[in-house]
Design a protein around this motif. Structure first.
Motif, PDB file in Angstrom:
ATOM      1  N   HIS A   1      22.798  23.068 -12.625  1.00 49.42           N
ATOM      2  CA  HIS A   1      22.030  23.132 -11.387  1.00 49.42           C
ATOM      3  C   HIS A   1      20.548  22.947 -11.721  1.00 49.42           C
ATOM      4  O   HIS A   1      19.988  23.694 -12.529  1.00 49.42           O
ATOM      5  CB  HIS A   1      22.240  24.475 -10.691  1.00 49.42           C
ATOM      6  CG  HIS A   1      23.633  24.678 -10.171  1.00 49.42           C
ATOM      7  ND1 HIS A   1      24.002  24.341  -8.893  1.00 49.42           N
ATOM      8  CD2 HIS A   1      24.751  25.161 -10.782  1.00 49.42           C
ATOM      9  CE1 HIS A   1      25.284  24.612  -8.717  1.00 49.42           C
ATOM     10  NE2 HIS A   1      25.760  25.117  -9.852  1.00 49.42           N
TER      11      HIS A   1
ATOM     12  N   THR B   1      16.732  22.806 -10.119  1.00 48.01           N
ATOM     13  CA  THR B   1      15.930  23.154  -8.951  1.00 48.01           C
ATOM     14  C   THR B   1      14.525  22.594  -9.122  1.00 48.01           C
ATOM     15  O   THR B   1      13.879  22.820 -10.154  1.00 48.01           O
ATOM     16  CB  THR B   1      15.852  24.679  -8.754  1.00 48.01           C
ATOM     17  OG1 THR B   1      17.179  25.200  -8.605  1.00 48.01           O
ATOM     18  CG2 THR B   1      15.037  25.024  -7.510  1.00 48.01           C
TER      19      THR B   1
ATOM     20  N   HIS C   1       7.983  21.501  -2.915  1.00 51.65           N
ATOM     21  CA  HIS C   1       8.601  20.733  -4.003  1.00 51.65           C
ATOM     22  C   HIS C   1       8.109  19.287  -4.048  1.00 51.65           C
ATOM     23  O   HIS C   1       8.849  18.393  -4.481  1.00 51.65           O
ATOM     24  CB  HIS C   1      10.130  20.776  -3.891  1.00 51.65           C
ATOM     25  CG  HIS C   1      10.689  22.165  -3.816  1.00 51.65           C
ATOM     26  ND1 HIS C   1      10.671  23.033  -4.880  1.00 51.65           N
ATOM     27  CD2 HIS C   1      11.251  22.852  -2.775  1.00 51.65           C
ATOM     28  CE1 HIS C   1      11.210  24.187  -4.514  1.00 51.65           C
ATOM     29  NE2 HIS C   1      11.557  24.107  -3.246  1.00 51.65           N
TER      30      HIS C   1
ATOM     31  N   HIS D   1      18.660  20.896  -6.337  1.00 52.05           N
ATOM     32  CA  HIS D   1      18.316  21.856  -5.283  1.00 52.05           C
ATOM     33  C   HIS D   1      16.822  21.856  -4.994  1.00 52.05           C
ATOM     34  O   HIS D   1      16.000  21.631  -5.892  1.00 52.05           O
ATOM     35  CB  HIS D   1      18.676  23.286  -5.717  1.00 52.05           C
ATOM     36  CG  HIS D   1      20.103  23.518  -6.044  1.00 52.05           C
ATOM     37  ND1 HIS D   1      21.029  23.957  -5.129  1.00 52.05           N
ATOM     38  CD2 HIS D   1      20.776  23.382  -7.218  1.00 52.05           C
ATOM     39  CE1 HIS D   1      22.204  24.089  -5.721  1.00 52.05           C
ATOM     40  NE2 HIS D   1      22.078  23.751  -6.995  1.00 52.05           N
ATOM     41  N   GLY D   2      16.497  22.164  -3.749  1.00 51.36           N
ATOM     42  CA  GLY D   2      15.144  22.527  -3.373  1.00 51.36           C
ATOM     43  C   GLY D   2      15.160  24.000  -3.032  1.00 51.36           C
ATOM     44  O   GLY D   2      15.573  24.842  -3.836  1.00 51.36           O
ATOM     45  N   SER D   3      14.746  24.326  -1.789  1.00 53.61           N
ATOM     46  CA  SER D   3      14.757  25.716  -1.340  1.00 53.61           C
ATOM     47  C   SER D   3      15.007  25.736   0.163  1.00 53.61           C
ATOM     48  O   SER D   3      15.273  24.695   0.776  1.00 53.61           O
ATOM     49  CB  SER D   3      13.413  26.386  -1.658  1.00 53.61           C
ATOM     50  OG  SER D   3      12.363  25.731  -0.956  1.00 53.61           O
TER      51      SER D   3
ATOM     52  N   CYS E   1      12.772  18.426  -0.938  1.00 54.14           N
ATOM     53  CA  CYS E   1      11.698  17.813  -1.721  1.00 54.14           C
ATOM     54  C   CYS E   1      10.815  17.022  -0.768  1.00 54.14           C
ATOM     55  O   CYS E   1      11.320  16.205   0.013  1.00 54.14           O
ATOM     56  CB  CYS E   1      12.272  16.904  -2.800  1.00 54.14           C
ATOM     57  SG  CYS E   1      11.015  15.991  -3.735  1.00 54.14           S
TER      58      CYS E   1
ATOM     59  N   ASP F   1      24.515  25.420  -0.882  1.00 51.87           N
ATOM     60  CA  ASP F   1      24.579  25.536  -2.343  1.00 51.87           C
ATOM     61  C   ASP F   1      26.014  25.784  -2.823  1.00 51.87           C
ATOM     62  O   ASP F   1      26.466  25.191  -3.810  1.00 51.87           O
ATOM     63  CB  ASP F   1      23.661  26.654  -2.831  1.00 51.87           C
ATOM     64  CG  ASP F   1      22.198  26.304  -2.684  1.00 51.87           C
ATOM     65  OD1 ASP F   1      21.893  25.121  -2.438  1.00 51.87           O
ATOM     66  OD2 ASP F   1      21.344  27.205  -2.792  1.00 51.87           O
TER      67      ASP F   1
END
Length: 260
Positions: free
Chosen positions: A11, A13, A21, A50-52, A57, A184
């Motif tokens: 993974h 991030t 990002h 992944h971003g958040s 991004c 996720d």
């Protein structure tokens, strides 16, 4: 850029959450290196990006555009940093999955585009705003013919409108839409399903399904970015677009005057 291994899945991030990002040179380099490391690890079967919750991004940091004062600097940045990151995803020996919980903008949407698979949350959005700042979505324009149908690609690249997850699903930019809190886990489960297969079979399958993208598609990316660096970024529209973005106003493009 943070990488963690969970069983046969790596993974990755994106960094700089305080800037949604947005990618600078270090970010593109970190992405390329992280994907290459995962690709070279015989124990890895899939990679998830992944971003958040705030953003997947935000694409290129606008500050990068401000420092590119010559075509040479632009080429060093885009061809020397952005292309290797995109190519690392395309050429990764195992599938790369984008887990999109929030906005994927500009280069962020292009990362999703070159990924093998993508899971989106219901709140995820996708936007290519480049034309509003006097440039154009070069990677998307070059790669979309190899991954998306012509009309959906044009809708996203030409209008600069924000597309929701349902539109992205219909366009083929993502293959699955789930609840925001499930993104996720859905991406990880998908990676584990892939991991049940032989690594050799997975590697060969990806090599053939991405054959035209790896050759013709990435050659088109380099040509598009060279044109961006040598022509677009040196023109008045790019200068006006960046100024307008910083000043939070609508741009007044000289090339659009006749259409007003």
């Amino acid at each position: 850029m943070e990488s963690r291994t969970q069983g046969p899945v790596v993974h990755i991030t994106f960094g700089r959450p305080e800037k949604l990002h947005a990618m600078d040179g270090a970010g593109w380099t970190g992405l390329a290196e992280s994907v290459r490391r995962a690709s070279a690890d015989p124990g890895v079967r899939a990679v998830v990006l992944h971003g958040s919750d705030r953003a997947f991004c935000a694409g290129n940091d606008i500050g990068e555009f401000l420092r590119l004062s010559t075509a040479r600097e632009a080429r060093d940045y885009f061809l020397g940093l952005v292309v290797p990151a995109m190519e690392a995803i395309v050429r990764c020996e195992v599938p790369v999955i984008s887990a999109v919980r929030a906005g994927a903008v500009g280069g962020g949407a292009e990362i999703v585009l070159v990924s093998d698979l993508a899971v989106a949350g219901t709140s995820a959005t996708f936007r290519l705003p480049e034309a509003r700042i006097g440039v154009w979505p070069t990677v998307f324009a070059a790669v979309a013919p190899y991954t998306l149908a012509h009309k959906p690609a044009g809708l996203l690249a030409l209008t600069t409108v924000e597309a929701d997850s349902g539109t992205a699903l219909r366009c083929g930019l993502v293959h699955e839409v789930v609840g925001d809190d499930l993104v996720d886990d859905a991406a990880h489960r998908l990676a584990l399903t892939i991991a049940e297969g032989s690594r050799d079979a997975i590697r060969r399958t990806k090599r053939f399904t991405t054959a035209r993208l790896r050759t013709e598609g990435m050659a088109a990316v380099r040509a598009a970015l060279a044109e961006l660096c040598d022509e677009t970024l040196r023109g008045p529209d790019a200068a006006e677009g960046v100024r307008a973005f910083r000043e939070k106003r609508r741009p007044g493009f000289a090339s659009s005057a006749s259409a007003d």
